[in-house]
Design a protein around this motif. Structure first.
Motif, PDB file in Angstrom:
ATOM      1  N   UNK A  31       0.815  -1.204  -0.036  1.00 61.32           N
ATOM      2  CA  UNK A  31      -0.107  -0.085   0.047  1.00 61.32           C
ATOM      3  C   UNK A  31       0.799   1.187   0.068  1.00 61.32           C
ATOM      4  N   UNK A  32       0.517   2.209  -1.094  1.00 63.06           N
ATOM      5  CA  UNK A  32       1.208   3.498  -0.612  1.00 63.06           C
ATOM      6  C   UNK A  32       0.508   4.495   0.034  1.00 63.06           C
ATOM      7  N   UNK A  33      -0.863   4.076   0.667  1.00 64.75           N
ATOM      8  CA  UNK A  33      -1.592   4.768   1.464  1.00 64.75           C
ATOM      9  C   UNK A  33      -2.793   3.915   1.607  1.00 64.75           C
ATOM     10  N   UNK A  34      -3.833   4.472   2.539  1.00 65.03           N
ATOM     11  CA  UNK A  34      -5.048   3.641   2.969  1.00 65.03           C
ATOM     12  C   UNK A  34      -6.057   3.362   1.725  1.00 65.03           C
ATOM     13  N   UNK A  35      -5.748   4.043   0.527  1.00 56.47           N
ATOM     14  CA  UNK A  35      -6.433   3.755  -0.691  1.00 56.47           C
ATOM     15  C   UNK A  35      -5.924   3.237  -1.540  1.00 56.47           C
ATOM     16  N   UNK A  36      -4.553   3.307  -2.015  1.00 54.79           N
ATOM     17  CA  UNK A  36      -3.779   2.714  -3.330  1.00 54.79           C
ATOM     18  C   UNK A  36      -3.057   1.395  -2.790  1.00 54.79           C
ATOM     19  N   UNK A  37      -3.639   0.320  -3.601  1.00 56.01           N
ATOM     20  CA  UNK A  37      -2.947  -0.988  -3.371  1.00 56.01           C
ATOM     21  C   UNK A  37      -2.637  -1.584  -4.569  1.00 56.01           C
ATOM     22  N   UNK A  38      -1.247  -2.084  -4.496  1.00 53.33           N
ATOM     23  CA  UNK A  38      -0.645  -2.814  -5.638  1.00 53.33           C
ATOM     24  C   UNK A  38      -0.405  -4.156  -5.365  1.00 53.33           C
ATOM     25  N   UNK A  39      -0.731  -5.247  -6.326  1.00 54.00           N
ATOM     26  CA  UNK A  39      -0.748  -6.585  -6.363  1.00 54.00           C
ATOM     27  C   UNK A  39       0.076  -7.363  -7.355  1.00 54.00           C
ATOM     28  N   UNK A  40       0.842  -8.109  -6.916  1.00 52.03           N
ATOM     29  CA  UNK A  40       1.399  -9.153  -7.688  1.00 52.03           C
ATOM     30  C   UNK A  40       0.921 -10.585  -7.469  1.00 52.03           C
ATOM     31  N   UNK A  41       0.302 -10.965  -8.557  1.00 53.67           N
ATOM     32  CA  UNK A  41      -0.626 -12.317  -8.491  1.00 53.67           C
ATOM     33  C   UNK A  41      -0.062 -13.554  -9.406  1.00 53.67           C
ATOM     34  N   UNK A  42       0.474 -14.493  -8.497  1.00 53.67           N
ATOM     35  CA  UNK A  42       0.848 -15.485  -9.423  1.00 53.67           C
ATOM     36  C   UNK A  42       0.073 -16.719  -9.263  1.00 53.67           C
ATOM     37  N   UNK A  43      -0.465 -17.001 -10.674  1.00 54.53           N
ATOM     38  CA  UNK A  43      -1.350 -18.321 -10.695  1.00 54.53           C
ATOM     39  C   UNK A  43      -0.776 -19.666 -10.344  1.00 54.53           C
ATOM     40  N   UNK A  44      -1.468 -20.939 -10.178  1.00 57.51           N
ATOM     41  CA  UNK A  44      -0.576 -22.060 -10.065  1.00 57.51           C
ATOM     42  C   UNK A  44      -0.050 -22.395 -11.186  1.00 57.51           C
ATOM     43  N   UNK A  45      -0.396 -21.754 -12.360  1.00 53.53           N
ATOM     44  CA  UNK A  45       0.429 -22.141 -13.676  1.00 53.53           C
ATOM     45  C   UNK A  45       1.427 -21.379 -13.872  1.00 53.53           C
ATOM     46  N   UNK A  46       1.989 -20.510 -12.887  1.00 53.16           N
ATOM     47  CA  UNK A  46       2.968 -19.564 -13.060  1.00 53.16           C
ATOM     48  C   UNK A  46       2.856 -18.341 -13.707  1.00 53.16           C
ATOM     49  N   UNK A  47       1.517 -18.098 -14.305  1.00 52.77           N
ATOM     50  CA  UNK A  47       1.142 -16.700 -14.929  1.00 52.77           C
ATOM     51  C   UNK A  47       1.255 -15.872 -13.892  1.00 52.77           C
ATOM     52  N   UNK A  48       1.855 -14.570 -14.193  1.00 55.98           N
ATOM     53  CA  UNK A  48       2.047 -13.614 -13.273  1.00 55.98           C
ATOM     54  C   UNK A  48       1.144 -12.232 -13.837  1.00 55.98           C
ATOM     55  N   UNK A  49       0.591 -11.587 -12.843  1.00 52.57           N
ATOM     56  CA  UNK A  49      -0.248 -10.479 -13.209  1.00 52.57           C
ATOM     57  C   UNK A  49       0.183  -9.471 -12.434  1.00 52.57           C
ATOM     58  N   UNK A  50       0.091  -8.188 -12.688  1.00 57.97           N
ATOM     59  CA  UNK A  50       0.335  -7.060 -11.813  1.00 57.97           C
ATOM     60  C   UNK A  50      -1.001  -5.992 -11.749  1.00 57.97           C
ATOM     61  N   UNK A  51      -1.175  -5.552 -10.703  1.00 66.33           N
ATOM     62  CA  UNK A  51      -2.755  -5.068 -10.572  1.00 66.33           C
ATOM     63  C   UNK A  51      -2.522  -3.727  -9.530  1.00 66.33           C
ATOM     64  N   UNK A  52      -3.196  -2.683  -9.995  1.00 63.24           N
ATOM     65  CA  UNK A  52      -3.587  -1.459  -9.138  1.00 63.24           C
ATOM     66  C   UNK A  52      -4.775  -1.417  -8.854  1.00 63.24           C
ATOM     67  N   UNK A  53      -5.070  -1.033  -7.533  1.00 68.25           N
ATOM     68  CA  UNK A  53      -6.413  -0.851  -6.943  1.00 68.25           C
ATOM     69  C   UNK A  53      -6.720   0.382  -6.103  1.00 68.25           C
ATOM     70  N   UNK A  54      -7.683   1.174  -6.239  1.00 67.22           N
ATOM     71  CA  UNK A  54      -8.091   2.175  -5.617  1.00 67.22           C
ATOM     72  C   UNK A  54      -9.354   2.310  -4.928  1.00 67.22           C
ATOM     73  N   UNK A  55      -9.390   2.399  -3.584  1.00 70.46           N
ATOM     74  CA  UNK A  55     -10.415   2.199  -2.730  1.00 70.46           C
ATOM     75  C   UNK A  55     -10.852   3.502  -2.126  1.00 70.46           C
ATOM     76  N   UNK A  56     -11.753   3.957  -1.985  1.00 71.92           N
ATOM     77  CA  UNK A  56     -12.284   5.234  -1.248  1.00 71.92           C
ATOM     78  C   UNK A  56     -13.784   5.049  -0.881  1.00 71.92           C
ATOM     79  N   UNK A  57     -14.046   5.591   0.268  1.00 69.96           N
ATOM     80  CA  UNK A  57     -15.413   5.652   0.829  1.00 69.96           C
ATOM     81  C   UNK A  57     -15.793   6.905   0.323  1.00 69.96           C
ATOM     82  N   UNK A  58     -16.879   6.958  -0.301  1.00 68.37           N
ATOM     83  CA  UNK A  58     -17.667   8.315  -0.982  1.00 68.37           C
ATOM     84  C   UNK A  58     -18.985   8.149  -0.571  1.00 68.37           C
ATOM     85  N   UNK A  59     -19.595   9.091   0.053  1.00 67.52           N
ATOM     86  CA  UNK A  59     -21.014   9.225   0.381  1.00 67.52           C
ATOM     87  C   UNK A  59     -21.707   7.973   0.937  1.00 67.52           C
TER      88      UNK A  59
END
Length: 222
Positions: A58-86
């Motif tokens: 995490x860069x802060x409470x809202x910004x998450x980065x993920x490296x995901x390796x599947x059981x077949x060895x495939x790797x993906x990189x993901x960025x997720x932003x979360x924030x409560x609004x209204x």
């Protein structure tokens, strides 16, 4: 790019939007704290299931980065932003390059590693069984989660029943979010104190006063 807006109509409600912006049914998350996590992991492996490996930070409470390796060895990189609004939780997620992931890693303020098994229950619901790992690779604790359509019936999978510690009430899901559990000290204390407070009622449907007390104790850890 994928965009999802989450948690409308309460802290455990999830509203999703598909890639074309179409709204999907309201969903509800249910979380279960697991016991004997090491033994459960062995049982899942023996049943032929293979885990995905997650490294996230995490860069802060809202910004998450993920490296995901599947059981077949495939790797993906993901960025997720979360924030409560209204009263809703906005969630935006995009696949990114390994280079961008590496650059962001330099600014991380917290991180965790975990394994995830995907298990289909007898009722067809898809459960994610996570084992959050310590720095030495040992299992810190286990957590299972399912997302359901609004008011949909659900049942704990038979394979998980012997390992259920506490079914977390809807309103307490945020106590067990990964952004908090990335802190090893918090993770240790929140689980221990929560078990002490409502562990005598593993259904997770204890008195409201008791749950408020659990929240006050847990929030005081942070």
């Amino acid at each position: 790019a994928r965009k999802r807006g989450r948690r409308a109509a309460g802290p455990s409600a999830v509203v999703s939007a598909d890639a074309n912006g179409g709204l999907m049914p309201i969903e509800y998350e249910r979380k279960i704290i697991l016991k004997d996590a090491g033994r459960l992991r062995e049982a899942l492996l023996a049943a032929g299931l293979r885990p995905m490996a997650f490294e996230q930070f995490y860069l802060n409470d809202h910004a998450r980065f993920r490296r995901v390796r599947a059981d077949d060895g495939t790797v993906r990189y993901l960025f997720t932003y979360k924030q409560a609004i209204g009263g809703k939780l906005l969630e935006l997620e995009n696949e990114i390059s390994g280079e961008d992931y590496g650059l962001a890693r330099e600014g991380a303020i917290s991180s965790l590693r975990k394994e995830r098994f995907v298990l289909e229950g007898e009722d067809g619901n898809r459960w994610e069984v996570d084992f959050i790992l310590d720095s030495d690779g040992g299992i810190r604790f286990g957590l299972a989660e399912v997302e359901l359509e609004e008011w949909a019936p659900w049942a704990i999978p038979v394979a998980l029943e012997p390992y259920v510690d506490v079914v977390v009430p809807h309103g307490d899901n945020a106590l067990f979010s990964n952004v908090g559990l990335a802190d090893a000290a918090y993770a240790s204390d929140v689980v221990r104190l929560y078990r002490e407070t409502i562990g005598s009622n593993p259904s997770g449907e204890g008195s409201e006063s008791g749950l408020r007390g659990a929240r006050r104790i847990v929030i005081g850890i942070r």
